[in-house]
Design a protein around this motif. Structure first.
Motif, PDB file in Angstrom:
ATOM      1  N   ARG A   9      -7.234   0.349  -2.111  1.00 26.93           N
ATOM      2  CA  ARG A   9      -7.130   1.366  -1.644  1.00 26.93           C
ATOM      3  C   ARG A   9      -8.404   1.566  -0.424  1.00 26.93           C
ATOM      4  O   ARG A   9      -8.198   2.703   0.542  1.00 26.93           O
ATOM      5  CB  ARG A   9      -6.425   2.338  -1.884  1.00 26.93           C
ATOM      6  N   LYS A  10      -9.841   1.170  -1.136  1.00 23.22           N
ATOM      7  CA  LYS A  10     -10.517   1.248  -0.324  1.00 23.22           C
ATOM      8  C   LYS A  10     -11.643   2.155  -0.429  1.00 23.22           C
ATOM      9  O   LYS A  10     -12.501   2.795  -0.166  1.00 23.22           O
ATOM     10  CB  LYS A  10     -10.843   0.784   1.156  1.00 23.22           C
ATOM     11  N   LYS A  68       1.077  -1.055   0.299  1.00 23.44           N
ATOM     12  CA  LYS A  68      -0.586  -0.325  -0.205  1.00 23.44           C
ATOM     13  C   LYS A  68       0.704   1.403   0.340  1.00 23.44           C
ATOM     14  O   LYS A  68       0.233   2.381  -0.105  1.00 23.44           O
ATOM     15  CB  LYS A  68      -0.673   0.205   1.140  1.00 23.44           C
ATOM     16  N   ILE A 124     -10.078   1.155  -5.587  1.00 27.01           N
ATOM     17  CA  ILE A 124     -11.584   0.639  -4.602  1.00 27.01           C
ATOM     18  C   ILE A 124     -10.924  -1.133  -3.899  1.00 27.01           C
ATOM     19  O   ILE A 124     -11.173  -0.967  -3.110  1.00 27.01           O
ATOM     20  CB  ILE A 124     -12.283   0.565  -6.108  1.00 27.01           C
ATOM     21  N   THR A 125     -10.263  -1.470  -4.645  1.00 22.03           N
ATOM     22  CA  THR A 125      -9.896  -2.461  -4.374  1.00 22.03           C
ATOM     23  C   THR A 125      -8.595  -3.050  -2.517  1.00 22.03           C
ATOM     24  O   THR A 125      -9.888  -2.755  -1.825  1.00 22.03           O
ATOM     25  CB  THR A 125      -9.883  -3.906  -5.493  1.00 22.03           C
TER      26      THR A 125
END
Length: 250
Positions: free
Chosen positions: A109-110, A80, A106-107
């Motif tokens: 780092r939400k 990350k 999106i996947t």
């Protein structure tokens, strides 16, 4: 600050990395040079856990991970904080340009979808690819795909971007435009570690040059130190083979 300590990696009986250590300050552009098989790409892949090192540690700011024993959670935390630009682009072939960028946001780092799309559109414009947002990789040239790869990395806002020979798969006439995009990344102050054979880029952009051979760091210093006043005979021989001597040495 990023610090790599005592990294070792073997493939079978072949020792690719032999106790490699490297320190990168925030905002540095570190260019790693060396002949094929010197361990440059393997080092980058170990930093990002694309390969698991046999020994060594990685510290990014306040987080330290053992490159051999790191848990899945630790690996995810490091990933990350990093981004990787592949020499063969590494795009999802079944996703459009903008989807390739939003996927990680999106996947991993939400980030909410609307925010991710806005960020993706911003970086697409920044690399001059807004008009290709809905194109699939098969409809893009190599240079365009690499622009998407760089945009994807920048969108993640990482602590460091790792570039693995980002121009090696390109036609010669496209190399300059991709190096220009990477220079724009450098001007943003993003910390970068770049494996490349592009000597002019290293001279112009790097804050530090590292020469590797045989799985070890042979020499490191400023571009001026390494190109004009190399201390090690192995460095001199490497440079003499690939660039005109009177162009770089005094």
């Amino acid at each position: 600050m990023i610090e790599i300590k005592n990294v070792k990696k073997s493939f079978g009986k072949h020792e690719v990395l032999k106790d490699v250590s490297l320190k990168v300050d925030t905002g540095d552009v570190v260019v790693i040079l060396g002949p094929s098989g010197s361990g440059k790409t393997t080092l980058l892949r170990c930093i990002n856990f694309l390969e698991r090192a046999d020994e060594g540690t990685l510290t990014i700011e306040d987080q330290t991970a053992d490159l051999h024993t790191a848990s899945s959670k630790e690996k995810l935390q490091i990933r990350k904080r990093t981004a990787f630009v592949f020499q063969n682009y590494g795009l999802f072939q079944n996703k459009t340009a903008i989807q390739n960028i939003t996927e990680g946001l999106i996947t991993a780092r939400k980030i909410p979808k609307a925010e991710a799309i806005a960020k993706a559109e911003e970086v697409l414009d920044w690399v001059g690819m807004s008009d290709k947002r809905d194109y699939y990789p098969s409809k893009l040239s190599g240079g365009q795909q690499q622009r998407i790869g760089i945009a994807r990395a920048v969108a993640l806002d990482p602590d460091v971007i790792l570039f693995d020979e980002p121009t090696s798969a390109l036609d010669p006439e496209l190399v300059g435009e991709i190096l220009g995009v990477i220079k724009k990344v450098a001007k943003k102050g993003i910390t970068m570690i770049v494996v490349t054979h592009e000597m002019s880029f290293a001279q112009e952009v790097a804050s530090k040059v590292v020469f590797m051979d045989g799985g070890v760091v042979v020499e490191s210093g400023t571009p001026r130190d390494v190109f004009y006043y190399p201390k090690e005979e192995r460095t001199k021989k490497f440079l003499e083979r690939i660039i005109p001597q009177d162009q770089y040495f005094i």
